[in-house]
Motif scaffolding. Structure first.
Motif, PDB file in Angstrom:
ATOM      1  N   TYR A 144       0.835  -1.205   0.000  1.00 39.96           N
ATOM      2  CA  TYR A 144       0.000   0.000   0.000  1.00 39.96           C
ATOM      3  C   TYR A 144       0.866   1.249   0.000  1.00 39.96           C
ATOM      4  O   TYR A 144       0.571   2.227  -0.694  1.00 39.96           O
ATOM      5  CB  TYR A 144      -0.933  -0.007   1.219  1.00 39.96           C
ATOM      6  N   LYS A 192      -5.324   0.175  12.674  1.00 39.29           N
ATOM      7  CA  LYS A 192      -6.628  -0.412  12.983  1.00 39.29           C
ATOM      8  C   LYS A 192      -6.650  -1.895  12.598  1.00 39.29           C
ATOM      9  O   LYS A 192      -7.247  -2.709  13.295  1.00 39.29           O
ATOM     10  CB  LYS A 192      -7.723   0.332  12.217  1.00 39.29           C
ATOM     11  N   ALA A 209     -11.943   0.005  24.424  1.00 36.39           N
ATOM     12  CA  ALA A 209     -11.180  -0.224  23.190  1.00 36.39           C
ATOM     13  C   ALA A 209     -11.428   0.890  22.186  1.00 36.39           C
ATOM     14  O   ALA A 209     -10.491   1.407  21.556  1.00 36.39           O
ATOM     15  CB  ALA A 209     -11.568  -1.576  22.579  1.00 36.39           C
ATOM     16  N   ILE A 210     -12.707   1.296  22.044  1.00 39.16           N
ATOM     17  CA  ILE A 210     -13.040   2.370  21.108  1.00 39.16           C
ATOM     18  C   ILE A 210     -12.286   3.627  21.489  1.00 39.16           C
ATOM     19  O   ILE A 210     -11.700   4.308  20.641  1.00 39.16           O
ATOM     20  CB  ILE A 210     -14.564   2.619  21.112  1.00 39.16           C
ATOM     21  N   PHE A 245      -8.478   3.360  20.587  1.00 37.01           N
ATOM     22  CA  PHE A 245      -8.208   3.450  19.154  1.00 37.01           C
ATOM     23  C   PHE A 245      -8.570   4.813  18.620  1.00 37.01           C
ATOM     24  O   PHE A 245      -7.873   5.366  17.775  1.00 37.01           O
ATOM     25  CB  PHE A 245      -8.978   2.367  18.397  1.00 37.01           C
ATOM     26  N   PHE A 246      -9.699   5.379  19.134  1.00 36.95           N
ATOM     27  CA  PHE A 246     -10.122   6.665  18.604  1.00 36.95           C
ATOM     28  C   PHE A 246      -9.077   7.732  18.907  1.00 36.95           C
ATOM     29  O   PHE A 246      -8.724   8.516  18.029  1.00 36.95           O
ATOM     30  CB  PHE A 246     -11.471   7.064  19.202  1.00 36.95           C
ATOM     31  N   CYS A 251      -5.986   7.096  16.536  1.00 31.38           N
ATOM     32  CA  CYS A 251      -6.221   7.270  15.104  1.00 31.38           C
ATOM     33  C   CYS A 251      -6.690   8.683  14.784  1.00 31.38           C
ATOM     34  O   CYS A 251      -6.275   9.269  13.784  1.00 31.38           O
ATOM     35  CB  CYS A 251      -7.259   6.272  14.614  1.00 31.38           C
ATOM     36  N   TYR A 252      -7.564   9.253  15.641  1.00 36.05           N
ATOM     37  CA  TYR A 252      -8.036  10.603  15.373  1.00 36.05           C
ATOM     38  C   TYR A 252      -6.871  11.580  15.473  1.00 36.05           C
ATOM     39  O   TYR A 252      -6.722  12.478  14.639  1.00 36.05           O
ATOM     40  CB  TYR A 252      -9.135  10.974  16.360  1.00 36.05           C
ATOM     41  N   SER A 300      -4.822  11.280  12.319  1.00 38.57           N
ATOM     42  CA  SER A 300      -5.451  11.808  11.106  1.00 38.57           C
ATOM     43  C   SER A 300      -5.545  13.327  11.177  1.00 38.57           C
ATOM     44  O   SER A 300      -5.447  13.993  10.138  1.00 38.57           O
ATOM     45  CB  SER A 300      -6.814  11.171  10.878  1.00 38.57           C
ATOM     46  N   GLN A 301      -5.718  13.889  12.377  1.00 39.94           N
ATOM     47  CA  GLN A 301      -5.692  15.351  12.484  1.00 39.94           C
ATOM     48  C   GLN A 301      -4.314  15.874  12.093  1.00 39.94           C
ATOM     49  O   GLN A 301      -4.193  16.878  11.403  1.00 39.94           O
ATOM     50  CB  GLN A 301      -6.016  15.794  13.912  1.00 39.94           C
ATOM     51  N   GLN A 317      -4.031  15.924   8.368  1.00 41.65           N
ATOM     52  CA  GLN A 317      -4.721  17.044   7.718  1.00 41.65           C
ATOM     53  C   GLN A 317      -3.957  18.346   7.929  1.00 41.65           C
ATOM     54  O   GLN A 317      -3.859  19.172   7.021  1.00 41.65           O
ATOM     55  CB  GLN A 317      -6.132  17.166   8.280  1.00 41.65           C
TER      56      GLN A 317
END
Lengths: 430, 404
Positions: free
Chosen positions: A309, A365, A403-404, A407-408, A411-412, A415-416, A419
C-alpha cells in the motif's frame, strides 16, 4: 453665514443607527438561517436534536452510576439493584491486561510504558519540522532502546545491531566514493553481516551485561501488541515500499513486472488471509529446523502487506513530480541512485507523507485482526480471557467502549496531524 | 572530409555490461531474474523438504471428498454429505451476498452523510462529522463485534413472543427481531412468476429507451417532455398488470412461531446482520468523505456559470455538478467496494459462514491442507479484486476528460 439665520436647529452628529430587528440579528438570526431556513432543515434539526438528547439521556446516568469497586459482574448487579449503571469495575480490575496482555510480568510494566513515552519524543522531530534537528539523533537511537526496554535481555544485543548498521553505513560511504552505488551497497551489507557475526560472540559471552529480565514475544499482548505491530510494521514497510515504488516506475520490464505482480497480489487479498499464511503456512517456507515465533511471522506478513500500500502512495508521489525534475537531474549528469537520493525521492516522499500517514492509520486499525489467529491483542484480550472469565461473562459495552476510546484517541490524533500537514504542504494559495 | 569511423562491433568487454547504458538495464534484469529464480527455488525446496518431513504432500483431491459439516446459511443447495468444493462454493456465495448488501447500504449511507455534512444546518453537519470521525477511527472488527453482542443481548428470545400476553410482538405480524436473528417474509415464486420478473426487467429496459428518446427529442427539436412520471409508470404498470393477469403467482410466506422458535419466512442470522451493518456503517463513513470531497472539488464558479445561463437549481445539479463530481467520487467509491469485499472476510469473528469460514476455517482444520486452502482462498479474493479493478479502469477511461 447670515443667509441661514432662521434655522432653529442644526444636527451636528448623525443619528445613531437603530439596531436591526431582533429576527435579523445575533443568535436568532443565526438559528433562523442555519437551523430553520426551510421545512426540510427544520425537520432535520428537530430530529437530530431529539436523537442527541435521547442518547445523552440514556447514556449519562448509565455512565455516572457506574460501579468501580466490585470484583465480578454479579456483584455489580447486586450493588446496582436493577438501576441503570455501568460496571466499570472490569476496567479497574483488568486494565493492565487490556494494556499489556495477561502474561507480561507485572513488575516490568514500566518498561513498555517508558518505551511508549519515548516513542512520542522519538517521532516528534520527524513529524514536526520546526523542532530542533538534534532531536533526530534520539530518533535514530530509539528503535534499539525500545527493543531493549520491551524485550529485555542484555543491552549489548541492540548496541551491536546499531554498531553493525553504523559500520555498514561507513563502509557504504567509503566505497561509494571509489566505485558505484551497487558495489557500495554490497560492501555495506557485508560490513553489517561481519559486525553482527563478531558481535554474536560478545553477547553470548556476556549475557548478563546491563541486562533487563527478558520477556518472550508470545507474552506480549493487549494494546501494547497493537502499538508494537503498528509502529514496527509501518517503519519497516516504508523502505520496502520505496523500493517497490521505484521498481514499479522503472523502465526495466522484468523488474517492473515483479513489482507489479507483488503489489497487485498483496493489495488484492484480505489481510486476514495473509495472517493465516503467517499462522499456518509461513513456517513451511523456512529451512527445516528454524522456529520463528508467531509474532515475528505476523510482523513479516503485515510488513509485506503495508509495503504494497505504501508503494502505491509513493508511486503517486513520484508520478506527481513534474517531468522537469527528472530531466534536470539527468542534465546535471547524476546517475540513477544519485538522482533518486538527491533530487527525486526527497520531493516525492514529502508529498507522499499524508498518504503514508493514512496508510499507517489503516494499518494500525487492522492490527486488531491478529485476534482472529488467537493472538491476544486488545480485542483478543476482550474476546478471549476477559469475556470468558467466570467473573466477567456477559459484559461487553464497558470493555468495547474502552477499546473504542483507545483506538479513537490514537487514530483521530494521527489523522488530524495528517490534515494539518496537508495544509502545511499546500503551496498554492486559494 | 573528416570521416570518423565508428567501430561499434569491435571491442566488447565484460565491463560494458555494467558501465554501458545500452547493456546495463539488461544486466540488472538478468541478475534480478536469476535472484528471483534462486529465491523461489530456495523457498520451494524448503517447502518440499518440510512437507516430506511432516509426511504431507500437495494434493487437491480433498475438494471432492465429503465435507461432513453443516453450514448455517445456504443460499444454494448443500448438506453435510456434499464435498468440500461445494462447501467452499456456498461460502463464496455467502461472501458475495454480504458484500453486495454492504456495498449498497454503505453507498446510500455514505451519500446521505456526505451531502448532509455539507449542509448549512449546523446541528446536522456536526452530527454527521461526529459519525464520520467516530466510525473511521475505530477498527471495523470492533464494530462488528459490538453490533453482534448488542443485538444478541438486547433483542428478545423467540419464546418471549409466545402466549397471549407476550413480552414481545412481531412488527405487522411480518417481521420478528429475536436474538437468534431477524425473521422476514419470504417470496414464494409460483410457476408463472418468471413472466412477472421478465416483465419487470423489460420495463427497466423500457425506461432507459424512453429516457434516451426524450433526450434525443430534446437535443434534436428542443422540445422538453416530462420524464419522471412516465418513467415510474413504465416501471410499475406492466408488472402490476402481469402480476394480476397471471393470477398473483408471487406470494409471501410469513414467519410463524412454532414451539420455541420461528419457522417459515427468511431467517437473517445475527452474524449476517452484524457483519452487514458494521461494514455498511464503517465504509459509509469513508464514502461520506469521498462524496464530500467530490462535491467540494467542483468550484463554485460552475454553479454560478450555470445559473447565469438561466438553468434551474435541479438542472444545475444534474447536468453540471453531478457529472463532474462523479468523476471524482466514483474511483475511490469503487476502491471502497473492494475494501468491503476484503473486510467481509472478518465474518470469521462472528461465525458467518463466508468463504473464509468454510474453506479457510472448517475445511482447513478438518483436512489440514493449509497451503492448498489458503491458496484457493487468496485466488478467490484476487479474482474479485482484479475484476472490480478492471471495471474501474474501463470506467475511468470512459470518463476521462477528453483533452485535445
Amino acid at each position: 453665514m447670515s443667509d441661514t439665520p432662521n434655522i432653529g436647529f442644526v444636527r451636528h452628529e448623525p443619528i445613531p443607527p437603530s439596531p436591526p430587528p431582533v429576527q435579523q440579528a445575533g443568535v436568532v438570526k443565526w438559528v433562523r438561517e442555519n437551523l430553520f431556513s426551510n421545512w426540510v432543515n427544520s425537520i432535520l434539526t428537530i430530529l437530530s436534536i431529539y436523537f442527541v438528547v435521547k442518547i445523552i439521556l440514556a447514556s449519562t446516568p448509565w455512565m455516572w452510576n457506574g460501579v468501580w469497586t466490585t470484583s465480578s459482574l454479579r456483584e455489580c448487579r447486586e450493588v446496582l439493584q436493577g438501576t441503570s449503571g455501568a460496571c466499570w469495575s472490569v476496567l479497574a480490575e483488568r486494565w493492565n491486561q487490556m494494556l499489556f496482555g495477561f502474561q507480561y510480568p507485572v513488575e516490568a510494566y514500566w518498561r513498555p510504558t517508558l518505551a511508549f513515552v519515548l516513542l512520542l519524543i522519538c517521532i516528534a522531530p520527524i513529524l514536526f519540522q520546526k523542532l530542533p534537528r538534534n532531536m533526530l539523533i534520539f530518533s535514530a537511537i530509539y528503535p534499539f532502546l525500545a527493543f531493549w526496554l520491551i524485550w529485555g535481555g542484555t543491552l549489548l544485543t541492540p548496541v551491536i545491531v546499531a554498531l553493525s548498521l553504523i559500520a555498514g553505513y561507513l563502509a557504504f560511504v567509503k566505497v561509494e566514493r571509489l566505485t558505484g552505488f551497487a558495489t557500495a551497497l554490497l560492501s555495506g551489507v557485508a560490513a553489517v553481516v561481519l559486525v553482527l557475526y563478531l558481535g554474536s560472540f560478545v553477547t553470548s559471552a556476556l549475557p548478563e551485561f546491563i541486562a533487563l529480565e527478558p520477556v518472550a514475544s508470545r507474552d506480549m499482548g493487549g494494546f501494547m501488541l497493537n502499538l508494537i505491530l503498528g509502529t514496527v510494521c509501518v517503519s519497516l514497510s516504508i523502505p520496502l515500499g520505496i523500493v517497490l515504488a521505484l521498481g514499479r516506475q522503472s523502465n526495466m520490464p522484468i523488474i517492473k513486472g515483479i513489482c507489479v505482480v507483488f503489489i497487485e497480489f498483496i493489495r488484492g487479498v484480505p489481510l486476514i488471509t495473509l495472517l493465516f499464511v503467517a499462522n499456518v503456512v509461513l513456517s513451511y517456507f523456512f529451512p527445516p529446523g528454524t522456529n520463528l515465533d508467531l509474532i515475528l511471522r505476523v510482523i513479516i506478513m503485515i510488513t509485506l502487506f503495508s509495503a504494497a500500500y505504501i508503494a502505491e502512495v509513493i508511486r503517486g508521489g513520484l508520478a506527481a513530480l513534474p517531468r522537469g525534475q527528472y530531466e534536470a537531474a539527468d542534465s546535471l549528469g547524476l546517475d540513477y541512485p544519485q538522482a533518486m537520493r538527491l533530487i527525486i525521492l526527497p520531493q516525492a516522499l514529502k508529498i507522499s507523507i499524508p498518504g503514508i500517514v493514512n496508510v499507517a492509520v489503516g494499518l494500525f486499525k487492522d492490527t486488531t485482526l491478529v485476534s482472529v489467529i488467537s493472538m491476544f491483542d486488545l480485542v483478543g484480550m476482550i474476546r478471549g480471557p476477559i469475556s470468558s472469565s467466570t467473573a466477567w461473562t456477559g459484559i461487553y459495552w464497558e470493555l468495547y467502549l474502552f477499546a473504542i476510546l483507545l483506538f479513537f484517541v490514537v487514530c483521530y490524533g494521527i489523522s488530524q496531524y495528517s490534515q494539518w500537514l496537508e495544509r502545511q504542504l499546500r503551496t498554492d494559495h486559494h | 572530409m573528416s570521416s570518423t569511423t565508428h567501430t561499434e562491433t569491435s571491442k566488447f568487454s565484460l565491463s560494458m555490461l555494467i558501465n554501458d547504458t545500452r547493456y546495463r538495464s539488461t544486466t540488472f534484469q538478468v541478475i534480478a531474474l536469476i535472484g528471483l529464480i534462486f529465491a523461489m527455488g530456495y523457498l520451494v525446496s524448503n517447502l518440499l523438504s518440510n512437507l516430506a518431513d511432516a509426511g504431507l504432500n500437495i494434493s487437491w483431491r480433498f475438494f471432492g471428498e465429503t465435507a461432513g459439516y453443516d453450514i448455517n446459511q445456504m443460499p444454494i443447495e448443500y448438506d453435510n454429505q456434499m464435498s468440500h468444493g461445494r462447501a467452499s462454493l456456498v461460502g463464496a456465495v455467502n461472501t458475495l451476498i454480504v458484500a453486495f448488501l454492504a456495498c449498497v447500504s454503505a453507498t446510500v449511507l455514505g451519500v446521505i452523510a456526505g451531502v448532509l455534512r455539507l449542509s448549512n444546518n449546523w446541528v446536522v453537519s456536526k452530527l454527521m462529522a461526529i459519525y464520520v470521525e467516530a466510525f473511521r477511527n475505530v477498527p471495523v472488527l470492533v464494530w462488528i463485534l459490538i453490533i453482534f453482542l448488542v443485538m444478541s443481548n438486547v433483542l428478545p428470545q423467540p419464546r418471549e413472543f409466545r402466549g397471549d400476553a407476550a413480552a414481545s410482538s412481531m412488527w405487522f405480524d411480518m417481521v420478528a427481531f429475536t436474538n437468534r436473528g431477524v425473521y422476514i417474509p419470504r417470496m414464494i415464486m409460483g410457476d408463472l412468476s418468471w413472466f412477472v420478473v421478465g416483465t419487470f426487467a423489460l420495463s427497466i429496459a423500457g425506461v432507459f429507451v424512453f429516457r434516451r428518446y426524450a433526450r434525443h427529442l430534446l437535443f434534436s427539436t428542443g422540445r422538453l417532455i416530462p420524464t419522471v412520471l412516465p418513467s415510474i409508470g413504465i416501471l410499475i404498470i406492466p408488472t402490476v398488470v402481469a402480476y394480476l393477469l397471471l393470477g398473483r403467482p408471487i406470494g409471501l410466506e410469513y414467519p410463524v412461531l412454532k414451539g420455541f422458535n420461528f419457522s417459515g419466512g427468511l431467517h437473517l442470522r445475527l452474524s449476517l446482520i452484524a457483519l452487514w451493518f458494521a461494514l455498511a456503517i464503517y465504509t459509509g463513513a469513508f464514502i461520506a468523505e469521498n462524496v464530500r470531497a467530490g462535491i467540494q472539488a467542483i468550484s463554485h464558479g460552475q454553479t454560478e456559470a450555470a445559473a447565469a445561463l438561466g438553468m434551474r437549481p435541479g438542472r444545475i445539479m444534474s447536468l453540471i455538478i453531478l457529472p463532474q463530481a462523479l468523476r471524482v467520487i466514483v474511483p475511490p467509491l469503487i476502491s471502497q467496494y473492494l475494501n468491503i469485499t476484503k473486510n467481509s472476510s472478518l465474518a470469521i469473528a462472528v461465525g458467518y459462514m463466508d468463504i473464509t469460514g468454510t474453506l479457510g476455517g472448517i475445511t482447513l482444520n478438518q483436512t489440514g491442507r493449509a497451503i492448498e486452502c489458503i491458496l484457493v482462498l487468496m485466488l478467490f479474493y484476487l479474482v474479485i479484486s482484479l475484476s472490480i479493478s478492471a471495471i474501474m479502469n474501463v470506467y475511468n477511461n470512459a470518463m476521462k476528460l477528453k483533452e485535445r
